[in-house]
Design a protein around this motif. Sequence first.
Motif, mmCIF file in Angstrom:
data_model
loop_
_atom_site.group_PDB
_atom_site.id
_atom_site.type_symbol
_atom_site.label_atom_id
_atom_site.label_comp_id
_atom_site.label_asym_id
_atom_site.label_seq_id
_atom_site.Cartn_x
_atom_site.Cartn_y
_atom_site.Cartn_z
ATOM 1 N N LEU A 1 0.842 -1.195 0.000
ATOM 2 C CA LEU A 1 0.000 0.000 0.000
ATOM 3 C C LEU A 1 0.874 1.239 0.000
ATOM 4 N N GLU B 1 -0.045 2.353 -2.999
ATOM 5 C CA GLU B 1 -0.189 2.058 -4.423
ATOM 6 C C GLU B 1 0.400 0.680 -4.645
ATOM 7 N N ARG C 1 3.804 1.126 -11.772
ATOM 8 C CA ARG C 1 5.105 0.688 -11.264
ATOM 9 C C ARG C 1 5.274 -0.789 -11.538
ATOM 10 N N LYS D 1 22.942 -1.455 0.719
ATOM 11 C CA LYS D 1 22.798 -1.321 2.159
ATOM 12 C C LYS D 1 24.058 -1.704 2.906
ATOM 13 N N GLU E 1 18.494 8.020 3.986
ATOM 14 C CA GLU E 1 18.268 6.772 4.715
ATOM 15 C C GLU E 1 18.753 6.837 6.147
ATOM 16 N N LYS F 1 1.170 11.172 1.450
ATOM 17 C CA LYS F 1 0.437 10.089 0.774
ATOM 18 C C LYS F 1 0.674 8.779 1.502
ATOM 19 N N LEU F 2 1.899 8.583 1.939
ATOM 20 C CA LEU F 2 2.235 7.372 2.692
ATOM 21 C C LEU F 2 1.431 7.316 3.986
ATOM 22 N N GLY G 1 5.212 0.714 3.207
ATOM 23 C CA GLY G 1 4.605 0.873 1.892
ATOM 24 C C GLY G 1 5.508 1.673 0.985
ATOM 25 N N GLU G 2 5.019 1.906 -0.206
ATOM 26 C CA GLU G 2 5.789 2.679 -1.179
ATOM 27 C C GLU G 2 4.863 3.633 -1.877
ATOM 28 N N VAL G 3 5.354 4.786 -2.189
ATOM 29 C CA VAL G 3 4.571 5.754 -2.954
ATOM 30 C C VAL G 3 5.453 6.391 -4.000
ATOM 31 N N TYR G 4 4.806 6.881 -5.030
ATOM 32 C CA TYR G 4 5.471 7.754 -5.997
ATOM 33 C C TYR G 4 4.615 9.002 -6.112
ATOM 34 N N ALA H 1 4.523 12.851 -7.872
ATOM 35 C CA ALA H 1 5.162 13.757 -8.822
ATOM 36 C C ALA H 1 4.617 15.153 -8.632
ATOM 37 N N TYR I 1 10.037 8.808 -4.973
ATOM 38 C CA TYR I 1 9.626 7.431 -4.739
ATOM 39 C C TYR I 1 10.124 7.072 -3.354
ATOM 40 N N VAL J 1 10.134 4.585 -0.102
ATOM 41 C CA VAL J 1 9.896 3.232 0.386
ATOM 42 C C VAL J 1 10.040 3.260 1.894
ATOM 43 N N ASP K 1 9.762 1.112 5.565
ATOM 44 C CA ASP K 1 9.658 -0.202 6.205
ATOM 45 C C ASP K 1 9.135 -0.054 7.621
ATOM 46 N N TYR L 1 13.357 3.896 4.157
ATOM 47 C CA TYR L 1 14.226 2.789 3.752
ATOM 48 C C TYR L 1 14.964 3.139 2.472
ATOM 49 N N ARG L 2 14.253 3.784 1.579
ATOM 50 C CA ARG L 2 14.897 4.179 0.327
ATOM 51 C C ARG L 2 14.090 5.311 -0.241
ATOM 52 N N LYS M 1 14.022 7.538 -3.745
ATOM 53 C CA LYS M 1 14.601 7.783 -5.070
ATOM 54 C C LYS M 1 13.980 9.064 -5.586
#
Lengths: 199, 191, 445
Positions: free
Chosen positions: A47, A49, A108, A170, C107, C139-140, C376-379, C381, C392, C394, C396, C402-403, C405
């Motif tokens: 989630l 997306e 994605r 990592k 990070e 959004k997350l 979760g992950e979101v993009y 724009a 983007y 990510v 955890d 976590y990441r 981009k």
Amino acid sequence: MSEEHPTEHARPTGSEAASEAAAVLHTVREILDERLPGAVVGLDGTLPEGAISLIAGRLVEAATLLRDDARLQFKIPLFVTAVDWLDREPRFDLVYQLRSLHLHATVRFKVGVEDNLQGLPSVPSLMSVWAGMNWLERETYDLCGIDFAGHPDQRRLLMPIDWEGHPLRKDYISFGEPVKFSDRGSFPPDAAVPRGAPS
Amino acid sequence: MGVEERASGILLPGRTGPSNPLAFPNQPHAHPQPADRVTASLGHNFVTTSMNKVIAWGRYNSMWPALFGLACCAIEMMGTGGPKFDMARFGAEVFRASPRQADLMIVAGRVSQKMAPVLRQIYDQMPEPKWVISMGACASCGGMFNNYAIVQGVDKVVPVDVYVPGCPPRPEALLDSVLKLQRKIRAEAIA
Amino acid sequence: MIRPPDSPGTDQATTGAATAAEARTQQFEGAPAAATDVSGAAQPVFVEGLNYIGETPDGPLMELNMGPQHPSTHGVLRLVLRVEGEVVRYADPDIGYLHTGFEKDFERVTYHQGTPWTDRMDYLSPPGNNLGYALAVEKLLGETVPVRAQRIRVIMVELARIGSHLIWVGTHALDLGAQSTFLYAWRDRERVLEINELVSGVRMMTSFIRIGGLMADTPPGFEEAVRAFLRDFRARCDDYELLLTANPLWEDRTKGLGLITGEEALAWGFSGASLRGSGVSYDVRKDAPYSGYEDYDFDVPLGVNGDVYDRYLVRIHEMRQSLRIIEQALDRLEPGPITITNRKVVLPPRHELDTSMEAVIHHFKLVTEGFRPPAGEVYQAVESPRGELGFYVVSDASNKPYRIKVRAPSFQMVSAIPKLVVGHLVADVVAILGSLDFILGDVDR
């Protein structure tokens, strides 16, 4: 300050946006299953997306289909990157994001890539599908250490040519400088040993 | 007459207090008494000073910065050269693209590992005398980027004369650093 | 240090003259620094920094280094050009001279602490980056900020867009020789920076737009300052057009250069004014609106030919459209809250710290640990002055990302430079680079 502030002009809430994204995802998945059965491994349900998981072997065909199919027309490559899940099999998640002006949406894709002990983990290059993938893949090679088979010019992009190591992994500890404080010894950064710089 | 002269005339270096022995070596304690008007006006038209001061004055009043804007500080450096803050009033308006024609290097921005050899080469290409202003936190000490990619301070690569803190420093801060550098040059000797 | 080719009578080999006297009077043929031996066949002569690397059917090919220290590359970009005379035959952009490791730094800090990092990526419009990052994390979290915060965000971002376009027009014109435009542009940009300073205390790196809302409410005098700017700037836009648009020098130097069709631009991943200059109508504010943009009435200017001149016109008109948006947002501005009410995400207001223990605890935890969004992950724009800036993220479920981009719009444009520049003169390279409006902080991150 009231709790219930009128939000008549506010953007749709998270659930509505998520449902729009989910609808696009299902459309794309259906078309992929119809034209390229077996390419889609499944829907990644993270989630808010989601993402579609593909297998690496069918990546180029799937990408060409996404770009050319009249119902989809994903013509804009947004980004490619790798997310390093260190203690997981497969280790890397290669993430692609594409945009379609026809559908007014982005989608994605993920490809799971293992950490190859013989060399770098490898997926086919999508440069033949979108010209913009050229540098995106070079950057992912440079920073994350993913090899893109078939890329004509795979060399380091952001780091110096002779740098060792892939910084966004990592297990690559970003070295910094210990900062000296007057009242204690020092404030060490994440690691004391510089890594990557050629000696 | 000597007293009135001093009271109404221009104070010249070496003329206050006891008479300047270099000007009138044979009369160490007498006040100068020029006989005619030409000789009298000589005192108002000459400045006695030292080579050090003159050369330093020439150097600091027309320091030409080499264009070395790297990142965000470069935008504030451009703003300092812009109409509101106007570095031209201090003589440093002419940003030379070629380091061979410049004598001040304002390192404006973060210096990455890949850029450090380039920085050193540009510094080496500048002819003497040359000075370096390290503008901003990233150039002075690495700033907020304490990581693999950024050199933690350009003084690891080139010798720095003035450090300017800020992220980015206001144009007034950069002007202050130029003025401080001018004071420093004033104190430098050429020999 | 010239190392002449090994041949007998080396000092006369370059001119083919038998005696020194003849060498002085003989006419030199060919390019000045090219060396030809007696037989007339070109020999490679290696001069430090210049390399003759081969021959084309029309003449010798020379490798030139443009940058990374160069007044016209808009940052530390190195272009390795191979030129035949003045015509570029091959170009290879070499980036990474400003690589800062933003994505790695994200990070190791909490989400709130990441906001100042976003300021410094596309440093010509820091509020735009702040907005992209804040929207992605919101959004997350599944949160939407109150309406007043959205409107102020829009005002700050559009002001930043105007500021960025002013730098673009100033430096682009300066590169092509119009020096006065640079000074006019900076005069107007100072007004934008003054508004930034009024609102957040900082001229450039505002960090005003934060996760969950804004840093603080706007001070008194904000509305007057913005309205004064709107009043004055409309006429100034016309001034810039007066200086450049119908100027025959400008047209000569920009029309027909750097052509790219809409389809090619899409394949290269272009966005923003560089894409719209080729006629493709794509603006993130219209396509995937955020922060209330769907309520504002504005047009998206499109070019026709996809050359440098059209991209210039698109950006000038975008400045005018930004003025329209700011005016509408300002008219609709009403008092209200400027942050979400979730105390686990947003810092409590200062006055509550005097009376409420819970507020103090929330404040402490947020500052030391930060909040934990769901996994979760979101993009997300946003439309930055350069194009589609995407984040983007990510998560955890820990307090640090976590990441992250960052999808940088300038990255794609710089990668397409070889395609745009080959076949043009070296002086045209400068015009093309300026028209793409990239910024190296965005490209290298």
